[in-house]
Enzyme design. Structure first.
Site, PDB file in Angstrom:
ATOM      1  N   ARG A   1     -14.690  12.900   8.918  1.00  0.00           N
ATOM      2  CA  ARG A   1     -13.415  13.545   9.294  1.00  0.00           C
ATOM      3  C   ARG A   1     -13.042  14.629   8.287  1.00  0.00           C
ATOM      4  NH1 ARG A   1      -9.713   8.816   8.901  1.00  0.00           N
ATOM      5  NH2 ARG A   1      -8.102  10.379   9.146  1.00  0.00           N
TER       6      ARG A   1
ATOM      7  N   ASP B   1     -15.217   2.776   8.038  1.00  0.00           N
ATOM      8  CA  ASP B   1     -14.155   3.700   7.621  1.00  0.00           C
ATOM      9  C   ASP B   1     -14.679   4.682   6.582  1.00  0.00           C
ATOM     10  OD1 ASP B   1     -11.388   4.691   7.217  1.00  0.00           O
ATOM     11  OD2 ASP B   1     -11.710   3.822   5.240  1.00  0.00           O
TER      12      ASP B   1
ATOM     13  N   LYS C   1      -8.619  -1.193   5.863  1.00  0.00           N
ATOM     14  CA  LYS C   1      -8.883  -1.575   4.459  1.00  0.00           C
ATOM     15  C   LYS C   1      -7.925  -2.691   4.020  1.00  0.00           C
ATOM     16  CE  LYS C   1      -8.859   2.843   3.353  1.00  0.00           C
ATOM     17  NZ  LYS C   1      -9.353   4.168   3.651  1.00  0.00           N
TER      18      LYS C   1
ATOM     19  N   HIS D   1       0.846  -1.196   0.000  1.00  0.00           N
ATOM     20  CA  HIS D   1       0.000   0.000   0.000  1.00  0.00           C
ATOM     21  C   HIS D   1       0.874   1.237   0.000  1.00  0.00           C
ATOM     22  CE1 HIS D   1      -3.400   2.615   0.889  1.00  0.00           C
ATOM     23  NE2 HIS D   1      -2.593   3.244   1.729  1.00  0.00           N
TER      24      HIS D   1
ATOM     25  N   SER E   1      -7.558   3.749   9.651  1.00  0.00           N
ATOM     26  CA  SER E   1      -8.323   3.810   8.402  1.00  0.00           C
ATOM     27  C   SER E   1      -7.610   2.997   7.310  1.00  0.00           C
ATOM     28  CB  SER E   1      -8.456   5.284   7.986  1.00  0.00           C
ATOM     29  OG  SER E   1      -8.866   5.407   6.655  1.00  0.00           O
TER      30      SER E   1
END
Ligand code: URA
Length: 442
Positions: free
Chosen positions: A168, A161, A187, A82, A183
């Protein structure tokens, strides 16, 4: 349990229990806790922080708020990567076939997303015929056969999320390490990988501008992943200028292809070898990062990596001949050169401005329903530390319009050319592993 008591508890700097965090996330996902209470709680977290146990509990509660992908039918150790995102980040497109070519199974779920360019899916769709609509069975079968498949995000992953991130965004609580780390990790964990390699960007073009903040975020995510039983490590890499030379959808795919042929920019190659070596070790396809790196270098020089890309493209309906003939990619009709207005050495390139330029050419979407153009974008000719003379082309715009004065001016403003000696910036700042002070004993 009452939400108001939990808001006050966090506001007063106390530690919430796993059950209390579960109550908050479940209640918010089911619409039992209203936005105004959740906003107050997020602000309390923003100021009071969370300890490691709270962060892990929050992540897990968000994972459990929706579906989880089951990749158990994929043979071998699945390792996902990621990136926290940056300008010109085409890493996934080069890295996925590279590690797959040495036997690491890559079952990649990717998104389209908003931003300077499209997401990995949009970029891949610039390959004629390529499609990402696979059934779960087809997806798993292709990973088992070719070691690599990419699919669009399916199912109802981490709805908590999604809802909390939206809240947010409008309540000034995005920039909180425990909220960002949970968050992102929720995922990743819901997507079913056994191990996770994180590329945390730092610099002017990154979400985290300061190295110390990027380090904190990387450590937080590594701790969460490790605590929740997944092998997790992070690399902190530079985003003080775009990665590589290409920014745009088809342009970035072409650069990824060049890298897999051993002809790509040095920084893209180095980042892929660094991230890739850790993925290979996590997947137990090599004993050490040095051995893994050598295997990846060999895969590039022997042609195995580029062959894996071709097989992957064909398996998803794409025309693999684009790999040998990149003129088959969509090509913007106008090439506009942006010239240097002063001489010296490139001191900085504001990646954000380059991203805005790509967006103005049509490469990215501002809202999720916008169309994007696959052929447009920019090719950088000069990077930080390069010598420039007045009139030298610094960037070529690939445009659908003959004139693009506004974009030219943004690119010129993005470049700071100075009369001093400038060194090229460091690409890899640090590697964060679970043993480096995460303090967890599993
Ligand atoms: N990216 C995410 O997925 N979540 C955040 O909170 C911030 C960036």
């Amino acid at each position: 349990m009452r939400m108001v008591d939990l808001i006050e508890k966090k506001r007063n700097g106390e530690v919430l229990t796993d059950q209390e965090i579960q109550f908050i996330i479940e209640g918010y996902t089911n619409d039992q806790i209203p936005d105004y209470q959740m906003s107050a709680w997020a602000m309390a977290v923003f100021f009071q922080d969370m300890n490691d146990q709270e962060r892990a509990a929050l992540t897990m509660a968000m994972v459990k708020s929706g579906e989880e992908i089951d990749l158990s039918a994929v043979e071998g150790i699945k390792v996902d990567k990621h990136s926290t995102g940056g300008v010109g980040d085409k890493t996934t497109i080069a890295l996925a076939p590279l590690v797959a070519s040495v036997g690491v199974p890559v079952a990649k779920m990717s998104g389209r997303g908003l931003g300077h360019t499209g997401g990995t899916l949009d970029k891949l769709e610039s390959i004629p015929g390529f499609h990402i609509e696979l059934t779960t069975e087809e997806f798993i079968e292709k990973v088992n056969k070719n070691k690599l498949a990419v699919i669009g995000q399916t199912g109802n992953l981490t709805p908590a999320d999604k809802k909390l991130y939206g809240l947010r965004d409008v309540t000034g609580t995005v920039n909180s390490i425990p909220l960002i780390a949970s968050s992102i990790m929720s995922k990743k964990l819901a997507s079913g990988a056994d191990g996770i390699v994180l590329d945390v960007k730092t610099g002017t073009g990154a979400f985290m501008k300061e190295l110390s903040d990027s380090k904190q975020l990387a450590q937080a995510m590594v701790k969460i992943g490790t605590k929740l039983g997944k092998k997790t490590m992070a690399v902190i890499s530079d985003m003080n200028q775009p990665l590589g030379l290409a920014v745009g959808n088809a342009l970035e795919v072409k650069e990824a292809i060049a890298m897999l042929k051993g002809e790509g920019p040095e920084d893209v190659l180095e980042l892929c070898l660094t991230l890739g070596s850790h993925m290979v070790v996590m997947a137990k396809k090599a004993e050490s990062v040095d051995e893994a790196r050598k295997a990846l270098e060999d895969a590039i020089s022997s042609g195995k990596a580029i062959e894996t890309l071709k097989v992957f493209i064909e398996a998803q309906g794409g025309d693999a001949s684009v790999v040998d003939d990149v003129t088959k990619f969509p090509e913007a009709p106008y090439k506009i050169e942006v010239k240097a207005q002063s001489e010296g050495m490139v001191k900085s390139i504001e990646a954000d401005r380059i991203g805005t330029a790509a967006m103005m050419l049509g490469a990215g979407r501002a809202t999720k329903d916008d169309d994007i153009l696959l052929d447009v974008g920019l090719i950088l000719h000069k990077k930080i530390g390069d010598v420039v003379k007045v009139g030298d082309p610094i960037v070529t715009l690939h445009s659908r319009k003959e004139q693009a004065e506004e974009v030219v001016s943004i690119v010129q403003k993005a470049y700071d050319i100075a009369h001093e000696h400038i060194e090229a910036p460091t690409l890899i700042y640090e590697e964060i592993t679970a043993s480096q002070g995460t303090g967890f004993v599993l």
